[in-house]
Structure formats: C-alpha cells, structure tokens
Design a protein around this motif. Structure first.
Motif: not given
Length: 121
Positions: A100-104, A110-111, A115-117
């Motif tokens: 779950e830590h890796g998914v978070n 990804k967020e 935001q960079d895009d």
C-alpha cells in the motif's frame, strides 16, 4: 548451506500458509484480499515471522490480523502435518503495509507528473 535450507523452508511455509488461509480457515474475521508477502525463519528453524498484506480499511486489517493470531495454533499444526520438520516453527503474524505504501508513492508521483504536464502547456 543452512542459509539455502532456511530459504527453502520459508518458501514452502509461505505456500502452505497461504493455502491454509484460503482453503481451511472459516473465521469470518479473515476476509478480503490477503497476501503472504514473506516468511522470515530463524537459523534454527524454531521461529517464523509471517508478513501479511491485507487490502482494505484499517479496521478490517486489524480484525483480520486478530483472526490470524487466533488461528495460529491451527495453522502451525497444519504446517507441521504438511512439511516434514523436526520442530514446527512458532508462527507470528505481522502486518506488512509495504504494498500500500508503494501504491501511495506511485499515486503521488503520477499527480506530480500531471501537474508538470499542465504547467508546461
């Protein structure tokens, strides 16, 4: 040489405990997606820590761990019947939240990428 044996026993225990949890235990507290991530066995094969990843809310995880701890005697007996060892290891279940830590972390990355895009356009 003993290191290879502990690895083999750990993998065999991982497979058997997973099978026992899925097919043998009928405790209603043990539900949902349960994964045995790893098994750490002491060098003398007397103690085993079983790391379990459980998908769901915090309350559901705690109930599942409680159910597994109550079923430890049954699981140990079944492992002893299925794996031929001089001593069946004492089993301790530990909650593993690394998945779950890796998914978070992946979600946060990804967020940041989106935001960079948006900032470049």
């Amino acid at each position: 040489m003993a290191y290879h044996r502990t690895q083999r026993v750990a993998e065999e225990m991982k497979k058997e405990i997973s099978n026992i949890i899925i097919n043998e235990i009928k405790d209603p507290r043990i539900s949902g997606l349960i994964t045995i991530t790893s098994v750490d066995i002491s060098d003398d094969l007397r103690h085993a820590k079983v790391f379990v990843s459980i998908y769901g809310e915090k309350e559901k995880k705690m109930k599942t761990i409680e159910g597994l701890k109550n079923a430890t005697g049954f699981i140990r007996r079944e492992v002893g019947n299925r794996i031929r060892l001089r001593y069946t290891p004492e089993i301790v279940f530990k909650l593993d939240e690394s998945i779950e830590h890796g998914v978070n972390i992946a979600k946060l990355l990804k967020e940041v990428g989106t935001q960079d895009d948006k900032g470049e356009k």
